[in-house]
Design a protein around this motif. Structure first.
Motif, mmCIF file in Angstrom:
data_model
loop_
_atom_site.group_PDB
_atom_site.id
_atom_site.type_symbol
_atom_site.label_atom_id
_atom_site.label_comp_id
_atom_site.label_asym_id
_atom_site.label_seq_id
_atom_site.Cartn_x
_atom_site.Cartn_y
_atom_site.Cartn_z
ATOM 1 N N LEU A 182 -6.561 0.548 -0.282
ATOM 2 C CA LEU A 182 -8.428 0.263 -0.408
ATOM 3 C C LEU A 182 -8.890 -0.771 1.072
ATOM 4 O O LEU A 182 -9.781 -0.893 1.399
ATOM 5 C CB LEU A 182 -8.713 0.171 -1.679
ATOM 6 C CG LEU A 182 -9.368 1.285 -2.925
ATOM 7 C CD1 LEU A 182 -9.513 0.879 -3.723
ATOM 8 C CD2 LEU A 182 -9.748 1.889 -2.102
ATOM 9 N N VAL A 200 -13.803 7.034 -4.862
ATOM 10 C CA VAL A 200 -14.058 6.391 -3.518
ATOM 11 C C VAL A 200 -15.036 7.006 -2.750
ATOM 12 O O VAL A 200 -14.979 6.088 -1.732
ATOM 13 C CB VAL A 200 -12.348 6.672 -2.945
ATOM 14 C CG1 VAL A 200 -11.898 5.407 -1.893
ATOM 15 C CG2 VAL A 200 -11.348 6.177 -4.083
ATOM 16 N N SER A 244 1.178 -1.234 -0.091
ATOM 17 C CA SER A 244 -0.216 -0.035 -0.012
ATOM 18 C C SER A 244 0.917 1.503 -0.066
ATOM 19 O O SER A 244 0.290 2.447 -0.405
ATOM 20 C CB SER A 244 -0.960 -0.135 0.930
ATOM 21 O OG SER A 244 -0.481 0.319 2.325
ATOM 22 N N LEU A 251 -7.148 7.678 -1.548
ATOM 23 C CA LEU A 251 -9.177 7.151 -0.758
ATOM 24 C C LEU A 251 -9.259 8.178 -0.752
ATOM 25 O O LEU A 251 -10.848 8.461 -0.260
ATOM 26 C CB LEU A 251 -8.155 6.836 0.620
ATOM 27 C CG LEU A 251 -7.400 5.441 0.206
ATOM 28 C CD1 LEU A 251 -7.149 4.769 1.885
ATOM 29 C CD2 LEU A 251 -8.225 3.824 -0.510
ATOM 30 N N TYR A 271 -2.671 6.151 -0.135
ATOM 31 C CA TYR A 271 -2.969 6.666 0.829
ATOM 32 C C TYR A 271 -4.533 7.844 0.743
ATOM 33 O O TYR A 271 -5.431 7.879 0.749
ATOM 34 C CB TYR A 271 -3.213 6.745 2.057
ATOM 35 C CG TYR A 271 -3.040 5.173 2.703
ATOM 36 C CD1 TYR A 271 -3.779 4.949 3.365
ATOM 37 C CD2 TYR A 271 -1.146 4.327 2.810
ATOM 38 C CE1 TYR A 271 -3.707 2.874 3.070
ATOM 39 C CE2 TYR A 271 -1.130 3.192 2.909
ATOM 40 C CZ TYR A 271 -2.168 2.897 3.261
ATOM 41 O OH TYR A 271 -1.834 0.945 3.682
ATOM 42 N N GLY A 280 -7.921 0.174 4.223
ATOM 43 C CA GLY A 280 -9.274 1.039 4.985
ATOM 44 C C GLY A 280 -10.209 0.294 5.382
ATOM 45 O O GLY A 280 -10.554 0.442 6.208
#
Lengths: 310, 287
Positions: free
Chosen positions: A284, A91, A63, A86, A83, A287
């Protein structure tokens, strides 16, 4: 309980030397027990480290990696770009739609499951068991097949549409809409809501309701003041069991949803299979995992689960 | 003992409850019934009923892709159920009968594969195998491929946890004094396990194994990620077909899969009834 039993028998007062020797022996025995326990735990420990913990670590590492122009993942040049993405409006939109759909599914399940569980719990024991088995059968049968059944039902020339036309109405086109996805999710996860609710209501002490009635509470008041509060653990457990898997649902939206109904699960999969953006897909996933872990921890901290497995 | 509901037998509230219940059961079973009925339809067009026939069932058994996928499914299910049942039972014993260092971490680790979303676990395993194979190739020149091996390894990874939960529940119900009595009679730990614990938890172990078998035979998401070209399992193959549309062949395969899960449920109910005698009989007694 091995070590506990040894402790209990050793707690007798004895002259100094013998007691010391005995406690030393007990220590040795306890250490041997602990070693044996560890050895029995070891194979699963080793397996899960290799095939769960390390893979989790790899996703975490990926990530922070970069996607090259050819779609390969470059394991250097670490950054937070994935990130940052996001917070892109697309998203956020997908995340909100997923949350909303999961919430709607949970509420609809609760709405139908609660009265059903109540009905089941208040039947004669023999009937209760028949009804329980009727709930268990869909719970155990193949999820993919059950979702597919709805594709057959909701299709443009499927029974639902034909029925509506036979009654003189318009052909109903539900397939590939949010409604179809919600129907599929409710269908898939309803048993997860019914079972904990049923457990909570079935174990409840119904004489409390009787006592409330004796004190001139009407049916509704008795329900609101006695039954409902006592069934809260079941409500919470059922809601978590529906909400969490719905958040990550992939099969249902893939079969019943359309291009405009992308959910978090689809979106993550598409990052790996179509878009070939592994770092972003990994971010993702991280998250999604964090949201679910948070939900689970809140659940375990705030409410004491009944400890019953399904 | 009669159940006190606070409701009079023919009250409107009671009627509403009953109506809701039968509606929910209709909702549960109508799609399944429609699917089963249409699987016996002779017509190519799924929506139009012509006459009953076994045509599509014959086609299923002649379809080499379906049969190949079925074979893969059965191999994977057999391997993953066996390994996960052994490892999961050992983990349950360690957690319920021993105290050791790191036990709480171990306990938490065992719950993670159940809590974590399937999609995430699929992604994790895909990256792990891809990265691992690349590394193996570079280190020792061996480059394995995605296929039955990777699918089985992945199924074991999620099945261990489910087996552990089921076996632990059974161990928790067991009276520890039985094992202590064996120890008092100079049985070794192993003898006590073989003679007392194992026979008593066997229904739990069987229940865990059946759950593992069902989960392995049903899994789509994780398998979809770790399957190789030409080595898919039945659910993944069917999933691919289903995404493209509705066909009579899928109807027939679906009904066969449904029947298989019904058999598994029946077997597992049989186990519970035979061993615990708990759910049905004891409830009937206080009635």
């Amino acid at each position: 309980m091995g070590p506990g039993g040894v402790d209990g028998r050793g707690a007798v007062s004895e002259p100094g030397g013998a007691a010391a020797a005995r406690s030393e022996l007990e220590d040795a025995a306890r250490r041997a027990e602990a070693r044996r326990g560890f050895l029995i735990a070891l194979p699963a420990w080793f397996y899960l480290t290799l095939f769960f913990v390390i893979p989790l670590g790899i996703v975490a590492v990926y990530s922070f990696a970069t996607r090259s122009s050819t779609g390969r993942t470059v394991l250097s040049d670490w950054n937070f770009d994935s990130y940052r993405r996001l917070w892109d409006s697309l998203v956020v939109e997908i995340a909100l739609r997923t949350l909303l759909l999961a919430l709607a599914t949970t509420l609809i399940c609760l709405m139908f499951a609660y009265p059903l569980a109540y009905y089941m719990a208040t039947r004669r024991p023999a009937l209760r068991n028949v009804l329980l088995i009727l709930v268990m059968i869909p719970f155990w049968s193949n999820f993919l097949v059950r979702t597919y059944a709805w594709k057959v039902l909701l299709g443009s020339d499927g029974p639902v549409s034909q029925l509506s036309q036979a009654l003189g109405g318009e052909p109903i086109r539900l397939l590939f809409t949010n409604t179809a996805v919600i129907i599929g999710l409710v269908y898939g996860f309803l048993p997860f809501m019914v079972l904990p609710l049923y457990t909570a209501l079935e174990r409840m002490d119904w004489s409390l309701v009787e006592a409330a009635r004796d004190l001139y509470a009407d049916g509704w008041t008795a329900f609101r003041k006695v039954t409902w509060p006592l069934s809260i653990p079941g409500v919470v457990a059922g809601s978590i069991l529906v909400f969490i898997p719905t958040l990550g649902a992939y099969v249902t939206p893939a079969i019943l949803g359309g291009a405009k109904t992308t959910l978090a699960g689809d979106y993550i999969v598409s990052q790996f299979l179509a878009a070939r953006n592994q770092p972003f897909g990994s971010a993702l996933s991280m998250g999604m995992m964090l949201i679910m872990l948070a939900a689970t921890i809140v659940y375990f901290r705030w409410f004491r689960p009944s400890g019953r497995d399904l | 003992m009669s159940v006190v509901t606070g409701l009079r037998p023919k009250s409107p509230a009671e009627r509403l409850l009953a109506t809701n219940s039968w509606l929910v059961f209709a909702f549960f079973y109508a799609p399944i019934v429609v699917l089963v009925v249409f699987s016996f339809n002779a017509n190519e067009n799924v929506g139009i009923w012509t006459e009953p026939s076994l045509r599509w069932y014959r086609e299923v058994f002649r379809d080499e892709a379906v049969m190949g996928a079925l074979r893969n499914s059965l191999i994977v299910a057999a391997i993953s159920t066996t390994v996960a049942t052994i490892l999961g039972t050992m983990a349950a014993l360690a957690l319920e009968r021993f105290r050791f260092r790191g036990q709480r971490v171990y306990d938490g680790l065992l719950y993670l594969p159940i809590i974590i979303p399937e999609v995430t676990m699929a992604v994790m395993l895909l990256l792990f195998f891809a990265q691992g194979f690349q590394w193996l190739d570079g280190a020792i020149g061996w480059s394995p491929t995605f296929g039955i091996g990777t699918i089985s390894l992945s199924h074991i990874a999620f099945n261990i946890s489910f087996v552990t939960v089921v076996v632990r529940a059974r161990l928790g119900q067991l009276d520890p004094r039985l094992e202590e009595a064996a120890a008092d009679l100079y049985a070794t730990r192993w003898q006590a396990f073989r003679g007392i614990t194992l026979p008593l938890i066997l229904p739990g172990v069987a229940g865990g194994a059946l759950l593992a078998l069902t989960l392995s035979l049903d899994d789509v998401v994780i398998t979809n990620f770790v399957a190789g070209p030409g080595s898919t399992t039945l659910p993944v193959y069917v999933f691919g077909l289903v995404r493209r549309g509705v066909t009579p062949l899928i109807n027939a395969v679906s009904v066969i899969m449904l029947a298989a899960s019904m058999v598994l449920v029946a077997v597992s109910f049989g186990f519970q009834r035979g061993s615990r005698g708990r759910v049905p009989e004891s409830m009937a007694e206080d009635g």
